[in-house]
Design a protein around this motif. Sequence first.
Motif, PDB file in Angstrom:
ATOM      1  N   PRO A 125       0.800  -1.226   0.000  1.00 42.79           N
ATOM      2  CA  PRO A 125       0.000   0.000   0.000  1.00 42.79           C
ATOM      3  C   PRO A 125       0.835   1.279   0.000  1.00 42.79           C
ATOM      4  N   ASP A 126       2.126   1.180   0.382  1.00 39.56           N
ATOM      5  CA  ASP A 126       2.965   2.378   0.379  1.00 39.56           C
ATOM      6  C   ASP A 126       3.636   2.631  -0.976  1.00 39.56           C
ATOM      7  N   GLY A 127       3.331   1.773  -1.987  1.00 41.78           N
ATOM      8  CA  GLY A 127       3.882   1.980  -3.319  1.00 41.78           C
ATOM      9  C   GLY A 127       5.239   1.356  -3.531  1.00 41.78           C
ATOM     10  N   ARG A 128       5.656   0.470  -2.631  1.00 40.62           N
ATOM     11  CA  ARG A 128       6.929  -0.230  -2.784  1.00 40.62           C
ATOM     12  C   ARG A 128       6.682  -1.720  -3.034  1.00 40.62           C
ATOM     13  N   THR A 129       7.729  -2.413  -3.458  1.00 39.71           N
ATOM     14  CA  THR A 129       7.630  -3.837  -3.772  1.00 39.71           C
ATOM     15  C   THR A 129       7.486  -4.673  -2.505  1.00 39.71           C
ATOM     16  N   ASP A 130       6.596  -5.649  -2.544  1.00 45.24           N
ATOM     17  CA  ASP A 130       6.399  -6.583  -1.430  1.00 45.24           C
ATOM     18  C   ASP A 130       7.399  -7.740  -1.582  1.00 45.24           C
ATOM     19  N   LEU A 131       8.383  -7.788  -0.697  1.00 45.72           N
ATOM     20  CA  LEU A 131       9.437  -8.811  -0.772  1.00 45.72           C
ATOM     21  C   LEU A 131       9.147 -10.020   0.120  1.00 45.72           C
ATOM     22  N   SER A 132       7.981 -10.047   0.755  1.00 50.00           N
ATOM     23  CA  SER A 132       7.721 -11.059   1.786  1.00 50.00           C
ATOM     24  C   SER A 132       7.697 -12.491   1.237  1.00 50.00           C
ATOM     25  N   SER A 133       7.354 -12.660  -0.044  1.00 47.86           N
ATOM     26  CA  SER A 133       7.254 -14.023  -0.597  1.00 47.86           C
ATOM     27  C   SER A 133       8.598 -14.570  -1.061  1.00 47.86           C
ATOM     28  N   LEU A 134       9.642 -13.754  -1.025  1.00 51.33           N
ATOM     29  CA  LEU A 134      10.946 -14.197  -1.531  1.00 51.33           C
ATOM     30  C   LEU A 134      11.470 -15.418  -0.794  1.00 51.33           C
ATOM     31  N   ARG A 135      11.259 -15.448   0.508  1.00 51.05           N
ATOM     32  CA  ARG A 135      11.821 -16.536   1.313  1.00 51.05           C
ATOM     33  C   ARG A 135      11.253 -17.898   0.927  1.00 51.05           C
ATOM     34  N   ASN A 136      10.103 -17.893   0.243  1.00 51.93           N
ATOM     35  CA  ASN A 136       9.492 -19.159  -0.168  1.00 51.93           C
ATOM     36  C   ASN A 136       9.893 -19.597  -1.574  1.00 51.93           C
ATOM     37  N   LEU A 137      10.702 -18.768  -2.248  1.00 50.70           N
ATOM     38  CA  LEU A 137      11.098 -19.094  -3.619  1.00 50.70           C
ATOM     39  C   LEU A 137      12.400 -19.893  -3.614  1.00 50.70           C
ATOM     40  N   LYS A 138      12.341 -21.071  -4.167  1.00 49.66           N
ATOM     41  CA  LYS A 138      13.530 -21.930  -4.253  1.00 49.66           C
ATOM     42  C   LYS A 138      14.219 -21.722  -5.599  1.00 49.66           C
ATOM     43  N   ASP A 139      15.500 -22.028  -5.646  1.00 49.43           N
ATOM     44  CA  ASP A 139      16.274 -21.976  -6.888  1.00 49.43           C
ATOM     45  C   ASP A 139      16.241 -20.582  -7.513  1.00 49.43           C
ATOM     46  N   LEU A 140      16.351 -19.551  -6.667  1.00 54.03           N
ATOM     47  CA  LEU A 140      16.246 -18.162  -7.136  1.00 54.03           C
ATOM     48  C   LEU A 140      17.590 -17.667  -7.663  1.00 54.03           C
ATOM     49  N   ALA A 141      17.596 -17.242  -8.924  1.00 55.35           N
ATOM     50  CA  ALA A 141      18.821 -16.730  -9.549  1.00 55.35           C
ATOM     51  C   ALA A 141      18.991 -15.243  -9.346  1.00 55.35           C
ATOM     52  N   ALA A 142      17.875 -14.493  -9.397  1.00 53.60           N
ATOM     53  CA  ALA A 142      17.983 -13.034  -9.331  1.00 53.60           C
ATOM     54  C   ALA A 142      16.682 -12.415  -8.840  1.00 53.60           C
ATOM     55  N   LEU A 143      16.838 -11.271  -8.194  1.00 45.87           N
ATOM     56  CA  LEU A 143      15.722 -10.391  -7.844  1.00 45.87           C
ATOM     57  C   LEU A 143      15.940  -9.077  -8.578  1.00 45.87           C
ATOM     58  N   ALA A 144      14.919  -8.596  -9.293  1.00 52.58           N
ATOM     59  CA  ALA A 144      15.003  -7.318  -9.998  1.00 52.58           C
ATOM     60  C   ALA A 144      13.984  -6.346  -9.424  1.00 52.58           C
ATOM     61  N   VAL A 145      14.466  -5.192  -8.988  1.00 57.95           N
ATOM     62  CA  VAL A 145      13.621  -4.131  -8.437  1.00 57.95           C
ATOM     63  C   VAL A 145      14.048  -2.819  -9.078  1.00 57.95           C
ATOM     64  N   GLN A 146      13.079  -1.996  -9.461  1.00 54.18           N
ATOM     65  CA  GLN A 146      13.369  -0.688 -10.065  1.00 54.18           C
ATOM     66  C   GLN A 146      13.216   0.414  -9.033  1.00 54.18           C
ATOM     67  N   SER A 147      14.175   1.338  -9.018  1.00 50.52           N
ATOM     68  CA  SER A 147      14.086   2.496  -8.129  1.00 50.52           C
ATOM     69  C   SER A 147      14.699   3.714  -8.802  1.00 50.52           C
ATOM     70  N   PRO A 148      13.978   4.843  -8.837  1.00 49.32           N
ATOM     71  CA  PRO A 148      12.567   4.994  -8.510  1.00 49.32           C
ATOM     72  C   PRO A 148      11.728   4.073  -9.396  1.00 49.32           C
ATOM     73  N   ASN A 149      10.664   3.504  -8.803  1.00 44.81           N
ATOM     74  CA  ASN A 149       9.879   2.528  -9.552  1.00 44.81           C
ATOM     75  C   ASN A 149       8.888   3.215 -10.495  1.00 44.81           C
ATOM     76  N   PHE A 150       8.016   2.420 -11.127  1.00 45.30           N
ATOM     77  CA  PHE A 150       7.109   2.988 -12.133  1.00 45.30           C
ATOM     78  C   PHE A 150       6.173   4.025 -11.530  1.00 45.30           C
ATOM     79  N   PHE A 151       5.909   3.935 -10.236  1.00 45.38           N
ATOM     80  CA  PHE A 151       5.076   4.932  -9.554  1.00 45.38           C
ATOM     81  C   PHE A 151       5.887   6.151  -9.124  1.00 45.38           C
ATOM     82  N   GLY A 152       7.190   6.148  -9.400  1.00 41.35           N
ATOM     83  CA  GLY A 152       8.051   7.236  -8.957  1.00 41.35           C
ATOM     84  C   GLY A 152       8.570   7.068  -7.548  1.00 41.35           C
ATOM     85  N   VAL A 153       8.160   5.990  -6.864  1.00 46.30           N
ATOM     86  CA  VAL A 153       8.514   5.761  -5.465  1.00 46.30           C
ATOM     87  C   VAL A 153       9.943   5.220  -5.357  1.00 46.30           C
TER      88      VAL A 153
END
Length: 380
Positions: A125-153
Amino acid sequence: DCGGPLAFLGAGAHRHAVPAVLDHLVSRAEFLTAYTPYQAEISQGTLQAIFEFQTTVCELFGLEVANASMYDGASALAEALLMALRVTRKRRIAVSSLIHPHFRRVVQTYLAPTEYEIVELPYLPDGRTDLSSLRNLKDLAALAVQSPNFFGVIEDLKASADNAHAQGALFVAAFTEPLAYGILKSPGTLGADIVAGEGQSLGIPQSFGGPGLGILATRMSHVRNMPGRLVGKTVDAEGRQGFVLTLATREQHIRREKATSNICTNNSLCAVAATMYMACLGASGIRDLSRLNHDKAEYLKNRLKAAGCKIPFPSPSFNEFVVEMPQGFEKTYRRLLEKKIVAGLSLATYYPELKDHYLFCVTETKSREDMDRLVKELKS
């Protein structure tokens, strides 16, 4: 604005003032050529200019090595994620849903014929990426996040990097507005392993949508997996300084199907223009310009709030911000268009849940009178 529309549009293509000297310098025949610098002995000027581009990119983003540029921000991000897959030898990537929608489409196109999996992360709700589900992802090669993001946040890149590294993944920091890093901490200092995005803001006109400038930088430990071309500085047999294409075994013209990338060229002219732009402004000039962009956007944000508009995402932003308009705003939007005012970009096309939400962009090209006129017309 030379009689043109008063457009408060950004969304990955930002209007900035271009120093007059750039048009003169970049139009010189030495730079304005279709020649590709394979032969170092007759390309020293071009190769040196690209080397300076790589240096300024590393300084702006806080990383150790940058390539000689790529086609645009979308292809740079897609190539960065392919690079992360090669480095980690894993099968899954997590991509923030607040990365530019066109960038995400290109990433999907790149990976569609492969066995790799893309997981899109929702936003908070604050306009940022929700990273909470990352810990459940197995075999993760990369995380991509944009900043400032598409909302300008402005995203928390440190938290993103820490979450990625905890999973044994690389963190890829994407961007569409490099000038934000005139006042924000650089992604490299916050833990980014790769930075990839669009450099159009660095002295390149919008030009009805192109050309763009793809920027990609990384840490030296990953240099042999980096796509594209790389210019290095060396000395010849007589001890004279020279510039060459280096680590060229990464290139398709040598390794063919074993190459790290199918991109064998670079946007040399745009990269040279960006180098000239950054050299014209200097470090203090870029910082001052970034502050001006931030402050002008905050002025319009506060004026719109005072006029009764809602700002749905409370997080700090740069250049751009989202405004929730009253129901039926489409009629007002069309009325403003007739007066040559473009009141932001509707987000409903990209985020159906955000009906009546508009993305506004303000750069140094907008005056206080321009912004006051927009608010006055909105209220009338």
